[in-house]
Design an enzyme around this catalytic site. Structure first.
Site, mmCIF file in Angstrom:
data_model
loop_
_atom_site.group_PDB
_atom_site.id
_atom_site.type_symbol
_atom_site.label_atom_id
_atom_site.label_comp_id
_atom_site.label_asym_id
_atom_site.label_seq_id
_atom_site.Cartn_x
_atom_site.Cartn_y
_atom_site.Cartn_z
ATOM 1 N N LYS A 103 -10.576 -4.600 4.507
ATOM 2 C CA LYS A 103 -11.910 -4.527 3.899
ATOM 3 C C LYS A 103 -12.928 -5.312 4.721
ATOM 4 C CE LYS A 103 -9.524 -3.950 -0.435
ATOM 5 N NZ LYS A 103 -8.816 -4.679 -1.513
ATOM 6 N N HIS A 142 6.781 -4.310 -1.935
ATOM 7 C CA HIS A 142 5.548 -4.976 -1.492
ATOM 8 C C HIS A 142 5.751 -6.401 -1.026
ATOM 9 C CE1 HIS A 142 2.579 -1.963 -2.999
ATOM 10 N NE2 HIS A 142 3.567 -1.682 -3.829
ATOM 11 N N THR A 187 -4.633 -6.250 2.411
ATOM 12 C CA THR A 187 -5.603 -5.159 2.376
ATOM 13 C C THR A 187 -7.013 -5.741 2.503
ATOM 14 O OG1 THR A 187 -5.356 -5.273 -0.030
ATOM 15 C CG2 THR A 187 -4.299 -3.432 1.100
ATOM 16 N N LYS A 203 -8.619 -14.391 -1.085
ATOM 17 C CA LYS A 203 -7.321 -13.813 -1.469
ATOM 18 C C LYS A 203 -6.664 -14.774 -2.460
ATOM 19 C CE LYS A 203 -6.199 -13.992 3.006
ATOM 20 N NZ LYS A 203 -5.639 -12.712 3.342
ATOM 21 N N ARG A 204 -5.564 -14.358 -3.092
ATOM 22 C CA ARG A 204 -4.801 -15.270 -3.938
ATOM 23 C C ARG A 204 -4.561 -16.606 -3.233
ATOM 24 N NH1 ARG A 204 -2.049 -15.282 -8.898
ATOM 25 N NH2 ARG A 204 -3.322 -13.900 -10.106
ATOM 26 N N LYS A 217 -0.134 -18.087 2.352
ATOM 27 C CA LYS A 217 -1.386 -17.565 2.903
ATOM 28 C C LYS A 217 -2.176 -18.664 3.626
ATOM 29 C CE LYS A 217 -1.705 -14.068 -0.793
ATOM 30 N NZ LYS A 217 -1.849 -12.719 -0.201
HETATM 31 C C1 OX2 Z 1 0.979 -7.639 -2.410
HETATM 32 C C2 OX2 Z 1 1.390 -8.178 -1.047
HETATM 33 O O1 OX2 Z 1 1.530 -9.576 -1.097
HETATM 34 C C3 OX2 Z 1 0.329 -7.800 -0.008
HETATM 35 O O2 OX2 Z 1 0.732 -8.203 1.265
HETATM 36 C C4 OX2 Z 1 0.086 -6.301 -0.026
HETATM 37 O O3 OX2 Z 1 -0.996 -5.968 0.790
HETATM 38 C C5 OX2 Z 1 -0.191 -5.817 -1.439
HETATM 39 O O4 OX2 Z 1 0.843 -6.219 -2.318
HETATM 40 C C6 OX2 Z 1 -0.288 -4.309 -1.508
HETATM 41 O O5 OX2 Z 1 0.805 -3.708 -0.898
HETATM 42 N N1 OX2 Z 1 2.660 -8.530 -5.442
HETATM 43 N N2 OX2 Z 1 1.569 -8.416 -4.707
HETATM 44 C C7 OX2 Z 1 1.911 -7.956 -3.517
HETATM 45 O O6 OX2 Z 1 3.223 -7.800 -3.495
HETATM 46 C C8 OX2 Z 1 3.658 -8.155 -4.744
HETATM 47 C C9 OX2 Z 1 5.040 -8.112 -5.185
#
Ligand code: OX2
Length: 829
Positions: free
Chosen positions: A676, A373, A672, A564-565, A570
């Site tokens: 949304k 991820h 994601t 988002k975080r 970001k």
């Molecule tokens: C997140 C990613 O940062 C994000 O881009 C992605 O959409 C999401 O995972 C689901 O795939 N922790 N969080 C992420 O990656 C990690 C490691």
């Protein structure tokens, strides 16, 4: 006796009983039964939480009824099942979603009304399980929703954290973390299964030698043991099928307590119990930075071994041969958090079940698949050897053996040189020695995938480059998706109903059908209804924000949202630079055509991430200045919505006009939230990063606001020796904005507070905000130009929604099923 019991009970007759029916009367009767007999309350004394719990139990009964049917067909058909291993889940509140999936919202509302209860009040009470940090955990929950909806036999394993992600409150502009006590009032959705429990060992040493039959045998003599008990939450898919979320809770092993107790050492016994329970106490609140904490490693191993022991039990009770485990289970690793499973399955097969190594390795490789991820170096998990050996001595030996065999293979069969071998080894020996979990996961799996087209390419090019060269067929892409049930039907019901009234409701389980909206994009009356719903959603959000923050915003404003975080990559601070540039220009009497805008932020910062916390303070400081300045505050407002979680998110997406997806290209694996927002009719302003690339492809270039450097340009800039200070000097307007941050105007004269942020941008700027600044500002001008043409805006908004079909998590799950798991849906009779 058991046989007789099961013979006498006919599931079909139970499910046909009048109490369990879906009629309003039956729901009312069950609700009162649950209140009386489930929790021992009479209506006159019932608290709001009692009423909520009684309704939850009423609904849970109906879910179980569906479940029994699903379980029956799975075991009849002997189907291959998916086991999803994830350290994080973010299911969101269950009640409303379950009502929707059972299609009983209307009659439940009426049943409650007749009892003088407002359904929405009960829905509002629910504390959501915050068992994850962000995108990764929410993705796991969307996937579980789709697995259940599609009827694919699935069980999702994880950790039942007693305290999930912290609650965020804002004090004096700063983030303050409060403990998340989500279990405080109980959890009516879960069922504890005390008989499904496994022992988990830690530490100690290994003994190598012959057993009584002269067979070579390794014995792990642990230093301590705990027990993991299963807590099941049924996850209902849309219209019927079900999947299980099985979370493990750590408990003390009785016998350990007794030993100490018998010696009269009561306190030591209690201490052992406390230490055992610590393992599942709290979720680590870091999104992408791993600290190398012993307790974290214990959490990972704990849930992995319980899950694998459970999978083996489920396999064996069906009377199957263990050597066929991989034919019956596809096990997905959600990032490397559960990657220790590779070594643990080898241990269970070789040490415990006495299979030979080669057979065990074949089973292991064919069971596991790994999803990566992130490419962020600080998020790639590695464990220092001494720490790892202390917690898992036997696993270290197994990993050495896996590594040894792998390195021999590439040295001899593929003639790799020493540098390549060192680069691919599971053990990083470049300094202090570490285990690279991504390498273990890659070597031990038959499939490795990234989460967007671009990310999967970069994964092959960078982080796992040599492995992609060695095993090109092992690598694939599955672009992330989101569930349209929760993120459109449930959270934006008016829009969902409008859509259904034009094109029918087939889109709910077949999102590509949204394409049928395209012909209406130019239909004025459809546009009007569309924008009216958006305005209502904005009113609703404005009221909520006012309640949460006291800040008033006009729903007619353009709602420009970044949720988002909080993370430097970001680039929330890029948005702040834009806001300040608008502010300064408005103050100078420029930007006469600027359309009034509400700039809304939401997101948590990891408690130890200083820069991210400073960013929150900066946003709130800008909000204070702007919102109180009567010269501009009818044209702009800034709000930070506290405590971004699934519940709050469901109020944000439907109300957005503009979605901010502005990470530096090459940094966001997928995203994601971008999906949304777009599914709810927001237009996106974004870079060519992660899934933005595919969203833009789908919705069309004309319906997406693109700005910023491409990945290639980012790379080229880096190679050329990026100098942010030069940009600062050349761009007078940018200079004014940046200097304003340290002028003291945002911080009661304090010129030092935001200095670290300022200097970071001027002298390092690792995420190239300065390089993308002008392009972003110019692009925002285009946004405002379009906003002045409401019909055009509405048309593009409709087209965005119409073309989002690809981003349904149903499509993602079909991709996983076809490409990786080789599973098919069960036919429920
Ligand atoms: C997140 C990613 O940062 C994000 O881009 C992605 O959409 C999401 O995972 C689901 O795939 N922790 N969080 C992420 O990656 C990690 C490691």
């Amino acid at each position: 006796d058991e046989k007789k019991f099961s013979d006498k009970i006919n599931i079909a007759s139970t499910s046909g009983s009048s109490r369990i029916s879906h009629s309003k009367e039956a729901i009312k009767a069950s609700f009162l039964d649950s209140l009386f007999y489930g929790i021992g309350r009479v209506p006159a004394l019932a608290t709001p939480n009692d009423r909520y719990t009684a309704l939850a139990l009423t609904i849970r009964d109906r879910i179980f009824q569906q479940f029994i049917l699903t379980t029956e067909s799975i075991s009849k058909q002997d189907a291959r099942a998916v086991a999803y291993l994830s350290a994080e889940y973010l299911p969101g509140p269950h009640l409303a979603n379950n009502l929707l999936n059972l299609e009983i919202t209307a009659q439940t509302r009426e049943a409650m009304e007749e009892l003088g209860i407002e359904l929405d009040d009960l829905i509002a009470i629910e504390e959501e399980p915050g068992l994850g940090n962000g995108g990764l955990g929410r993705l796991a929950s969307c996937y579980l929703d789709s697995l259940a909806t599609l009827g694919i036999p699935a069980i999702a394993y994880g950790i039942r954290y007693e305290f999930g992600i912290f609650d965020q409150v804002i004090k004096d502009g700063w983030q303050v973390e409060l403990t998340d006590k989500w279990l405080h009032y109980g959890n009516p959705w879960e069922v504890v299964r005390p008989e499904i429990a496994y022992e988990v060992k830690f530490g100690g040493r290994t003994e190598h030698g012959a057993d009584s039959n002269g067979k070579f045998q390794v014995t792990w003599v642990p230093g301590s043991e705990v027990k993991g008990t299963a807590y099941d939450t049924p996850i209902l898919g849309y219209k019927g099928n079900g999947a299980v979320l099985r979370l493990w809770r750590a408990e003390a092993i009785e016998s350990f307590d007794f030993a100490a107790f018998n010696l009269g050492d009561y306190y030591r016994a209690v201490e052992a119990k406390m230490l055992s329970e610590n393992i599942t106490k709290v979720l680590y609140p870091n999104d992408q930075a791993q600290g190398g904490k012993e307790l974290r490693l214990k959490q990972q191993y704990f849930f992995v071994t319980c899950s694998l022991q459970d999978i083996i039990r489920l396999h064996l009770i069906q009377g199957r041969n263990l050597e066929r485990l991989h034919e019956k289970f596809a096990i997905q690793l959600n990032d490397t958090h559960p990657a220790i499973a590779i070594a643990e399955l080898m241990r269970l097969l070789v040490d415990v079940h006495q299979l030979d190594w080669a057979k065990a390795w074949h089973i292991t490789q064919n069971c596991f698949a790994y999803t990566n991820h992130t490419l962020l170096p600080e998020a790639l998990e590695k464990w220092s050897i001494p720490l790892f050996e202390k917690v898992l001595p036997r696993h270290l030996e197994i990993i050495y053996e896996i590594n040894h065999r792998f390195l021999e293979e590439i040295r001899h069969q593929h003639s790799y040189n020493n540098a390549q071998i060192a680069g691919m080894s599971i053990i990083d020996e470049s300094g202090e020695r570490y285990i690279r979990m991504a390498h273990l996961a890659t070597i031990g799996s038959h499939s490795v995938n990234g989460v967007s087209a671009m990310h999967s390419e970069l994964l092959k090019k960078e982080v796992l480059h040599d492995f992609a060269g060695l095993w090109p067929d092992k690598f694939c892409n599955v672009t992330n998706g989101i569930t349209p049930r929760r993120f459109l039907y449930l959270s934006n019901t008016p829009l969902a109903e409008l859509i259904s009234s034009y094109i029918g409701n087939g889109w709910i389980t077949d999102l590509d059908q949204l394409r049928k909206l395209e012909p209406y994009a130019d239909d004025v009356s459809f546009q009007n209804s569309w924008m009216e719903i958006k305005l209502n959603n904005k009113q609703h959000l404005a009221a909520l924000l006012q309640k949460q923050t006291g800040i008033e915003i006009d729903p007619a404003m353009l709602f420009d949202i970044q949720a988002k975080r909080i993370h430097e990559y970001k680039r929330q601070h890029l948005k702040v630079l834009h806001i300040l540039s608008v502010y300064l220009r408005l103050k100078k009497g420029e930007l006469i055509n600027f359309s009034p805008s509400a700039f809304i932020f939401a997101g948590k910062a990891a408690p130890g991430y200083i820069m991210a916390k400073l960013l929150i303070k900066l946003i709130n400081s800008v909000a204070d200045l702007v919102n109180q300045d009567t010269e501009v505050n009818d044209k702009m407002k800034v709000v930070f919505m506290p405590d971004f979680n699934v519940k709050n998110a469901q109020n944000l997406y439907p109300a957005a006009d503009l979605s901010e997806q502005i990470s530096m290209a090459g940094m966001e694996a997928s995203g994601t939230g971008n999906m949304k927002f777009s599914l709810n009719g927001a237009l996106t302003i974004g870079t060519l990063d992660g899934a933005n690339v595919e969203i833009r492809q789908e919705v069309g270039e004309d319906n997406f606001f693109l700005f910023g450097l491409s990945v290639e340009q980012v790379q080229a800039n880096k190679t050329a020796g990026y100098q942010p200070y030069d940009i600062y000097q050349q761009n007078q307007h940018l200079r004014e904005v940046l200097d304003f941050i340290v002028s003291g105007a945002l911080s009661q004269g304090d010129t030092q507070l935001f200095r670290p942020l300022y200097e970071n941008l001027l002298y390092q700027d690792p995420f190239m905000l300065l390089a993308d600044y002008q392009s972003y500002i110019d692009c925002q001008e285009q946004v405002h130009e379009l906003w002045r043409e409401p019909k055009e805006w509405a048309r593009k908004s409709i087209l965005n929604v119409a073309r989002m079909g690809k981003f349904s998590s149903d499509r993602s799950i079909r991709d996983y099923s076809d490409l990786i798991w080789k599973v098919t849906p069960i036919n429920k009779k």
